[in-house]
Design a protein around this motif. Structure first.
Motif: not given
Length: 674
Positions: A265-273, A275-278, A299-304, A307-314
């Motif tokens: 959903n719209l919030y999936s990526s933000m919810a993962l972010s 968790q990644l922030f923490y 695991k959460i790093i791998d999940k991100g 979802m977005y393999p070449n994402s600068a944020i990930q």
């Protein structure tokens, strides 16, 4: 008035032609105070059509196509949600630059979006009144059926999200005034999400049927991220926020974010972010006490990245996380890839270069560090005062003293001409420069080690780099001031410092407990020093050496050094950071040796120190350390008696487990969690 009732009065939007994702939907607007605002959408299908456009912007954002994301978000300027996506870009730049003007701009943007959402709510309330749902004297005495209005929930969520982002900007400024402002924002956040949850909780499954999935998951995201954010705040900040009755619960927050990730959903990526922030940003502020978080964090790093393999944020999250497990090579690779992944926001490139700078300094690659610093100074990223100071140190480390003097003087001149725009780190730089000049530029190594210590480099080093750091001062100076040998103990910490070569480190004691022994209280022969600053510098060096020995599991040496610092506490000013950090290091040492009572004792002493450099940062470290201590105390029977507590790099081989990060929850469990 329900969604279905109001939607009868609204002209449906034309269906989407999925063959062209760039089609712009025709939306209805109304004008308030000369501002166009999206007319509330009461039909869920129409709302989800508009949300599909927003989803394209979110995907573009995480796929490094920031220009496209910006264009998509700006198509629907009257829609608060699309404008919140636009505002998130300003928020990101403000957060990574810490520029006061950019922070002020982002806060103003978020405030305007909040006001736009409020105007939508006013229009919805007017529509309700017009339909007769809330009008008339007799209506006060009628038993009314509870109606859920999807559009109203969305607007309330958007208002809460604006305040959540504003609170984050205030918290990262790390001063009391900002903390109070953050508390006021978090009060609005809590009120907004709580009211939404109260609207739907009584009949959750039925209410979900008359809500679009993005609105429902927006509530989960909001409550989950709020709970998570509150859980990482130190007690001093929480004491302000608790006035409003706001509570934190990290486990509950993580579970709600997991639920939000579960269905795309719209919030999936933000919810993962969130968790990644923490796991990668907050934990990196206290890398010595994160062993219990590394497996799930990986695991959460791998999940991100999945979802977005070449994402600068990930890739940024990955670089920060991998550094904590003593893998500077892979961390550096992630930062290089992230830096090359996008060029739209130069500020993001500077952030990657800054992280690369930390890695090369931890690796003692002085020349490469200078190259990166010259770029950051030229681009005026973050603090030119700080980076000029750091360049001066690195030039001195390459024996180019004249160039080092030039950059240190530049830092001083900038400090004098920018008195109204200074941050705490700028004052810190000037104190170090004064000390270096007093030493006639002969002992810069202590300043470099101090930087490594405060920027959490030491817990991120493997054994080889720790040994390099231990020898840094010896290798760059012909002699070190010798200290008086206590007649009662030939093996006091003064000898430890002189005998700190890597070959000697192999003989360190790494027993799980330190035997009680009658040790003398060695002290520096103060007649050998020309000033109090020089005495303080020697104890700063001892603090760092004590930390290095602890990381190398040379516990007896570390304990002797750290206790000698505390024994000589009368030599330090009230605002010196040496004593609170020495107590913290002793607490960590006793965690490593499983003497949890002593660890708690030394952590408890830190509360009495106020107003020192990095006080807020130490509060965060202390909170994380106390959580880690609690975790280990509950698990104290699991390790064998001869096993020390593992450090992050000892368990890095175990972080690749394939266990699922998302747990399925029934609606009953979900309701219970919230």
């Amino acid at each position: 008035m329900s969604n279905e009732e109001i939607s009868k009065e609204q002209t449906p939007l034309p269906p989407i032609d999925n063959s062209n994702e760039d089609d712009v939907l025709n939306i209805e607007e109304f004008t308030v105070d000369n501002e166009k605002v999206l007319l509330p959408i009461y039909d869920i299908k129409i709302q989800e059509e508009l949300d599909s456009k927003m989803a394209q912007g979110v995907d573009s954002f995480y796929s490094n196509d920031y220009e496209k994301a910006k264009e998509i978000f700006s198509r629907y300027k009257s829609d608060p949600l699309h404008m919140l996506g636009y505002g998130a870009l300003d928020f990101m730049i403000a957060l990574i630059t810490f520029d006061k003007e950019k922070i002020a701009k982002s806060l103003k943007t978020l405030e305007s979006i909040e006001q736009k959402a409020s105007k939508q709510i006013d229009r919805i309330n007017a529509d309700e009144k017009k339909s007769g749902n809330n009008s008339g004297f007799l209506s006060k005495f009628k038993k009314k059926e509870k109606k859920i209005i999807n559009a109203k929930l969305r607007a309330n969520i958007i208002r809460a999200e604006c305040n959540l982002l504003s609170a984050a900007l205030y918290l990262f400024q790390e001063n009391m005034i900002s903390f109070v402002k953050a508390a006021l924002c978090l009060k609005k956040v809590w009120s907004g999400y709580n009211s939404c949850w109260n609207e739907i909780k009584d009949d959750l499954e039925e209410n979900k049927k008359i809500m679009d999935k993005h609105t429902f998951h927006g509530i989960l995201f909001g409550i989950g991220s709020s709970k998570l954010l509150l859980s990482v705040l130190p007690p001093k900040v929480l004491s302000i926020i608790s006035i409003f009755g706001i509570t934190s619960d990290r486990e509950q927050g993580m579970n709600l974010l997991n639920k939000c990730i579960e269905e795309r959903n719209l919030y999936s990526s933000m919810a993962l972010s969130a968790q990644l922030f923490y796991y990668s940003i907050f934990n990196s502020l206290a890398p010595a006490t994160v062993s219990n978080d590394l497996e799930i964090g990986q695991k959460i790093i791998d999940k991100g990245l999945e979802m977005y393999p070449n994402s600068a944020i990930q890739l940024y999250f990955q670089g920060r996380f991998i550094r904590m497990i003593h893998n500077l090579e892979t961390s550096t690779d992630a930062f290089i890839r992230g830096n090359e992944a996008q060029s739209y926001f130069p500020e993001l490139n500077y952030l990657f270069q800054y992280e690369l700078l930390l890695n090369v300094i931890f690796n003692q690659e002085w020349e490469r560090g200078i190259e990166i610093l010259n770029i950051l100074i030229e681009k005026k990223y973050y603090s030119e005062i700080f980076f000029s100071f750091l360049a001066g140190l690195l030039y001195c480390m390459t024996n180019n003293i004249e160039k080092g003097k030039e950059y240190l003087k530049k830092s001083e001149d900038l400090y004098k001409s920018n008195q109204g725009k200074l941050i705490d780190i700028d004052q810190y730089c000037q104190n170090i420069i004064y000390r270096i000049k007093e030493d006639n530029y002969k002992d810069v190594e202590v300043a470099i080690l101090e930087f490594m210590y405060f920027w959490d480099g030491i817990p991120c080093m493997d054994k080889r780099r720790l040994e390099m750091a231990l020898q840094l001062r010896n290798n760059n100076n012909d002699n070190i001031k010798s200290n008086k040998q206590d007649s009662k103990n030939e093996n006091d910490e003064d000898n430890v410092i002189e005998d700190s070569s890597p070959s000697k480190v192999k003989n360190c004691s790494s027993t799980t407990s330190l035997e009680s022994k009658s040790t003398s209280k060695p002290s520096i022969e103060f007649d050998n020093f020309s000033s109090k600053n020089e005495i303080e510098k020697e104890y700063i060096y001892r603090l760092i050496i004590g930390s290095l020995y602890r990381e190398l599991k040379c516990y007896e040496k570390s304990e002797d050094i750290l206790k000698s610092i505390i024994h000589n506490k009368h030599h330090f000013s009230k605002k010196s950071y040496i004593l609170p950090f020495a107590n913290f290091e002793l607490g960590l040492l006793y965690i490593n040796t499983k003497d949890f009572i002593k660890a708690q004792k030394y952590f408890g002493k830190i509360k009495s120190y106020k107003g020192f450099f990095m006080e807020f940062r130490l509060d965060l470290k202390l909170q994380k350390a106390n959580e880690y201590l609690k975790f280990l105390s509950e698990k104290k029977d699991e390790p064998s008696k001869n096993e020390t507590i593992k450090s992050p790099y000892e368990i890095k081989e175990n972080v690749s487990s394939n266990e699922n990060i998302v747990e399925n929850m029934s609606s009953k469990d979900e309701k219970q969690q919230i």
